[in-house]
Design an enzyme around this catalytic site. Structure first.
Site, PDB file in Angstrom:
ATOM      1  N   ARG A   1       0.477   8.292 -14.560  1.00 21.47           N
ATOM      2  CA  ARG A   1       0.033   9.407 -15.418  1.00 21.47           C
ATOM      3  C   ARG A   1       1.225  10.059 -16.101  1.00 21.47           C
ATOM      4  O   ARG A   1       1.210  10.334 -17.305  1.00 21.47           O
ATOM      5  CB  ARG A   1      -0.693  10.466 -14.573  1.00 21.47           C
ATOM      6  CG  ARG A   1      -2.142  10.140 -14.278  1.00 21.47           C
ATOM      7  CD  ARG A   1      -2.846  11.360 -13.677  1.00 21.47           C
ATOM      8  NE  ARG A   1      -2.352  11.673 -12.356  1.00 21.47           N
ATOM      9  CZ  ARG A   1      -2.878  11.193 -11.224  1.00 21.47           C
ATOM     10  NH1 ARG A   1      -3.909  10.389 -11.267  1.00 21.47           N
ATOM     11  NH2 ARG A   1      -2.383  11.526 -10.045  1.00 21.47           N
TER      12      ARG A   1
ATOM     13  N   ALA B   1      -1.558   7.740   1.805  1.00 22.74           N
ATOM     14  CA  ALA B   1      -1.530   9.043   1.135  1.00 22.74           C
ATOM     15  C   ALA B   1      -0.327   9.217   0.206  1.00 22.74           C
ATOM     16  O   ALA B   1      -0.479   9.435  -1.007  1.00 22.74           O
ATOM     17  CB  ALA B   1      -1.560  10.145   2.180  1.00 22.74           C
TER      18      ALA B   1
ATOM     19  N   GLU C   1       1.618  -3.104   0.610  1.00 23.79           N
ATOM     20  CA  GLU C   1       0.943  -2.495   1.765  1.00 23.79           C
ATOM     21  C   GLU C   1       0.743  -3.564   2.838  1.00 23.79           C
ATOM     22  O   GLU C   1       0.134  -4.603   2.580  1.00 23.79           O
ATOM     23  CB  GLU C   1      -0.393  -1.872   1.337  1.00 23.79           C
ATOM     24  CG  GLU C   1      -1.309  -1.476   2.469  1.00 23.79           C
ATOM     25  CD  GLU C   1      -0.671  -0.591   3.554  1.00 23.79           C
ATOM     26  OE1 GLU C   1      -0.032   0.415   3.221  1.00 23.79           O
ATOM     27  OE2 GLU C   1      -0.820  -0.941   4.755  1.00 23.79           O
TER      28      GLU C   1
ATOM     29  N   CYS D   1      -7.262  11.239   9.214  1.00 22.11           N
ATOM     30  CA  CYS D   1      -7.708  12.512   9.800  1.00 22.11           C
ATOM     31  C   CYS D   1      -9.173  12.442  10.219  1.00 22.11           C
ATOM     32  O   CYS D   1      -9.601  13.158  11.126  1.00 22.11           O
ATOM     33  CB  CYS D   1      -7.526  13.640   8.782  1.00 22.11           C
ATOM     34  SG  CYS D   1      -5.973  13.537   7.878  1.00 22.11           S
TER      35      CYS D   1
END
Ligand code: FAD
Length: 458
Positions: free
Chosen positions: A24, A13, A39, A49
């Protein structure tokens, strides 16, 4: 123009929000930026979740929990390395050391974002000789953990002990019951101990109605194993509960070992404390569950490891690195969950401070709990709802609310959260223009009604 190098450690996240927002933002500000993400696992951008609902069968597949695969991230311009575990940060040299399929390597950076999250706590007594959770014992954190649970629960009904009475413990109890397993829940203090006791008691009643055997004041402290090494029982002090499986949901620890040797702002538990842009030091940033957040009511740091904050913190951090100015404005401790099993159905939510928290924070706090319905009492959709609202004596300041209710009740907490966010008083909440028609609300909308009852006491 020189090309700046941003490296992110952690591809979920916070990390991926930071990576994409940085790209961006750099484009908007005419900057050249290359973004590499390390990662440790093979999964990125998934909904932890949703894992309990995948285990319960309410969500049909692992794939549906993945928002963006590694391939999609790469197509969008991120140099994503999976199976790449960062081991050390040499900030003086501007290098992160990492281990991947080709062994140990180093990667230079101008800006490094720590977005390593917070793994579940696995006490020593729950581990096997390799250090992993022992046979029959597992946490609920990654997609691989979810797959483990689905395999472990297949076949004949089992007796599952859930250690931990907070959100994940409740959600896992619900998932186990959905498959006909027997569930015992052990919790160190109370069920949902971040609610005030009367609200926590309502949740305990729902668990009881749903068929969960609850032991409060029972911190899991050991396991007993059968001769073949399988799990036989879970211990909590003198309490012994026979078990086939143990869910460990007793909390998380911020993963900040790779910067442990650096002099950075952090809490005693090791959570990093970045500024609202995510900055820890020149060229060093952090976002997500590895961090504390500023509580907007107390002004203090708080450890609130939630996806809502991780995404926002990552966005603010990435935006700043790319040349923008976004900040993470802090948190209220808003949270929501559900326990549903058989005849039991409880939606549970909170925002701001409970009575005890408000008193501990030094407020002269007053609390009123109101029981009512989510729709006009005569309407068939009406569900019970109880709302505890806390305010400050003298000033009339709104401090927080907690809620337990039937279907469709819990998101009313957002009305209170928004009032807190904008600094409204208890009286403002009582007089707010909230929508009413019989299928949806009572004429004095329930949140306003509960606030009005408190306002009369302040
Ligand atoms: C079962 C469950 C239910 C939840 N439900 C909710 C909910 O309903 N609402 C809510 O708001 N939140 C919920 N959460 C919390 C939410 O999932 C987390 O707050 C969120 O995932 C945090 O994001 P993060 O990016 O900070 O950390 P993580 O999601 O933990 O990501 C960190 C990543 O960093 C990687 N990593 C760690 N160390 C290294 C290293 N040294 N090198 C390379 N990579 C590394 C990890 O593999 C991981 O992929 C839930 C969590 C769980 C487990």
């Amino acid at each position: 123009m020189t090309r700046s190098r941003m490296v992110v450690v952690g591809g979920d996240a916070a990390g991926m929000s930071a990576a994409h927002q940085a790209l961006r933002s750099a484009q908007q500000h005419g900057r050249e930026l290359e973004v590499t993400v390390l990662e440790a696992t093979e999964d990125t951008s998934y909904s932890a979740c949703g894992i309990p609902y995948w285990i319960s069968g309410e969500v049909d597949s692992r794939r549906s929990l993945i928002a963006r695969t590694p391939e999609v991230h790469r197509q969008l311009g991120v140099d994503l390395r999976t199976g790449a575990r960062a081991t050390h940060v040499d900030h003086d040299a501007g290098e992160v050391h990492w281990v991947g399929p080709d062994g140990e390597q180093r990667l230079g950076y101008d800006d490094l974002v720590i977005a390593t999250g917070a793994p579940s706590i696995v006490p020593d007594w729950a581990r096997d000789a390799s250090g992993a959770p022992g046979r029959g014992v597992q946490v609920v954190k990654t997609l691989d953990d979810g797959a483990w649970w689905i395999r472990a629960l297949a076949g004949a009904p089992k007796h599952v002990v859930v250690a931990g009475g907070s959100y994940i413990g409740l959600e896992m109890a619900e998932a186990m019951l959905a498959h006909g397993h027997r569930v015992t829940l052990m919790t160190r203090s109370r069920v949902m101990s971040n609610l005030d006791e009367p609200m926590s008691d309502r949740v305990a009643t729902a668990l009881d109605v749903g068929g969960v055997t609850v032991h409060t004041g029972a911190a899991a402290s050991g396991v007993e194993r059968a001769a073949d090494g399988s799990l036989a029982a879970v211990l909590a002090g003198d309490l012994r509960v026979e078990a086939d499986l143990l869910v460990l949901a007793i909390g998380v620890t911020p993963a900040t070992e790779i910067v442990q040797h650096l002099d950075l702002p952090r809490s005693r538990r090791g959570a990093l404390r970045p500024d609202p842009h995510g900055r820890l030091a020149d060229g060093l940033w952090a976002a997500g569950d590895c961090c504390d957040v500023r509580h907007r009511i107390t002004g203090d740091w708080a450890y609130l490891p939630l996806g809502t904050h991780a995404n926002k913190m990552g966005r603010a951090t990435g935006d700043t690195i790319g040349g923008g100015d976004l900040t993470f404005p802090g948190a209220l401790g808003t949270a929501i969950t559900r326990f549903a099993a058989g005849a039991a159905y409880a939606e549970i939510a909170r925002t701001g401070l409970g009575l005890v928290e408000a008193q501990e924070a030094g407020f002269k706090a007053v609390e009123v709990t109101t029981d009512g319905t989510t729709a006009s009492g005569y309407h068939p959709d009406a569900q019970p709802i109880a709302l505890s609202v806390v305010g400050e004596q003298g000033t009339g300041r709104l401090l927080g609310a907690q809620l337990v209710g039937g279907r469709g009740s819990a998101k009313r907490i957002d009305t209170v959260a928004m009032a807190l966010w904008s600094g409204s008083s208890v009286a403002d909440l009582a007089w707010a223009d909230l929508a009413y028609a019989p299928p949806f609300a009572t004429a004095w909308e329930f949140v306003s009604l509960a606030a009005r009852r408190l306002a009369e006491r302040l």
